[in-house]
Design a protein around this motif. Sequence first.
Motif, mmCIF file in Angstrom:
data_model
loop_
_atom_site.group_PDB
_atom_site.id
_atom_site.type_symbol
_atom_site.label_atom_id
_atom_site.label_comp_id
_atom_site.label_asym_id
_atom_site.label_seq_id
_atom_site.Cartn_x
_atom_site.Cartn_y
_atom_site.Cartn_z
ATOM 1 N N ARG A 1 48.868 27.808 -5.782
ATOM 2 C CA ARG A 1 49.873 28.165 -4.784
ATOM 3 C C ARG A 1 49.241 28.111 -3.404
ATOM 4 N NH1 ARG A 1 52.909 33.259 -7.532
ATOM 5 N NH2 ARG A 1 54.615 32.070 -8.418
ATOM 6 N N GLY B 1 48.106 34.005 -5.588
ATOM 7 C CA GLY B 1 48.492 33.960 -6.991
ATOM 8 C C GLY B 1 48.302 35.326 -7.631
ATOM 9 N N ARG B 2 47.918 35.318 -8.912
ATOM 10 C CA ARG B 2 47.687 36.580 -9.630
ATOM 11 C C ARG B 2 46.425 37.264 -9.109
ATOM 12 N NH1 ARG B 2 50.873 37.779 -13.463
ATOM 13 N NH2 ARG B 2 52.203 36.226 -14.396
ATOM 14 N N GLY C 1 49.684 40.750 -7.717
ATOM 15 C CA GLY C 1 49.366 39.523 -6.995
ATOM 16 C C GLY C 1 48.227 39.701 -6.008
ATOM 17 N N ASP D 1 57.064 34.867 -2.002
ATOM 18 C CA ASP D 1 56.875 33.969 -3.143
ATOM 19 C C ASP D 1 56.285 34.727 -4.336
ATOM 20 O OD1 ASP D 1 56.801 31.652 -4.679
ATOM 21 O OD2 ASP D 1 55.048 30.826 -3.678
ATOM 22 N N LEU D 2 55.282 35.579 -4.066
ATOM 23 C CA LEU D 2 54.693 36.378 -5.145
ATOM 24 C C LEU D 2 55.747 37.303 -5.764
ATOM 25 C CD1 LEU D 2 51.240 37.296 -3.561
ATOM 26 C CD2 LEU D 2 51.617 35.833 -5.565
ATOM 27 N N GLN E 1 59.012 36.980 -5.794
ATOM 28 C CA GLN E 1 60.022 36.212 -6.531
ATOM 29 C C GLN E 1 59.489 35.754 -7.889
ATOM 30 O OE1 GLN E 1 61.049 33.218 -3.619
ATOM 31 N NE2 GLN E 1 62.553 34.544 -2.634
ATOM 32 N N SER E 2 58.166 35.735 -8.034
ATOM 33 C CA SER E 2 57.537 35.379 -9.316
ATOM 34 C C SER E 2 57.281 36.611 -10.172
ATOM 35 C CB SER E 2 56.201 34.688 -9.058
ATOM 36 O OG SER E 2 56.388 33.537 -8.291
#
Length: 169
Positions: A61, A78-79, A89, A116-117, A119-120
Motif C-alpha cells: 500500500r 498496512g498491518r 494498522g 484507507d486503513l 476502510q480495510s
Amino acid sequence: MSTTLIEVRPAKAADATAVASTHDEAWRSAYQGIIPGAELEKLINRRGPQWWDSAIRKGSRVSVLVFGDKIAGYANYGRNRARSLHFDGEIYEIYLRPEFQGLGFGRRLFAAARRDLMQSGLKSMVVWALSDNDPATEFYRALGGRMVARSSERFGPKALDKVAFAWTN
C-alpha cells in the motif's frame, strides 16, 4: 487564472522513479545530522526506483500526493508490524519533498492513509518516529497521536531512540 490539481491516489508502477526521488530528498532533509552519514546513504540507495517498482507491483500500500504533475509525497502503510503493540494498522512511512512541507499536504496524505486503513477494517493505528526528528514528532502530536511506546534502532554504530504514536477508532 490557473488551477493546480492536488490529489492523493494509489501509486502506480510508473510512479516508482518519482517516489524514489521523493524518498531520497525527504530522507536527506529529515535525517541529515540524525542518522550517521554512511548509514543514511545506504538506506537511501537501497530504495531506488527498482525497489519501489517491485513494492508497488507486489501490492504494497503506497499512496502518492500529486501536486499538478509532480509527486510531492508518499505514504506506505498496512498491518501493524509490532506484535507487542495492540493496534491494527501502521503507517510505515509518510514523507514529503522539502518544498511541500508545512503546507498541509502531510495532513492530507495522513488522512488518506488512515481512511484507507479504516476502510480495510484496521480501526486503530500506530506510527513510529525517531525521537530526534522534532518535525515528525510534533506533526504526529498535532494530529492527535498519543505516545504509546519507546524503542531504539541501530544505524551502524549509533543506536537512536524512537517513539510510537497511536490513534484508535
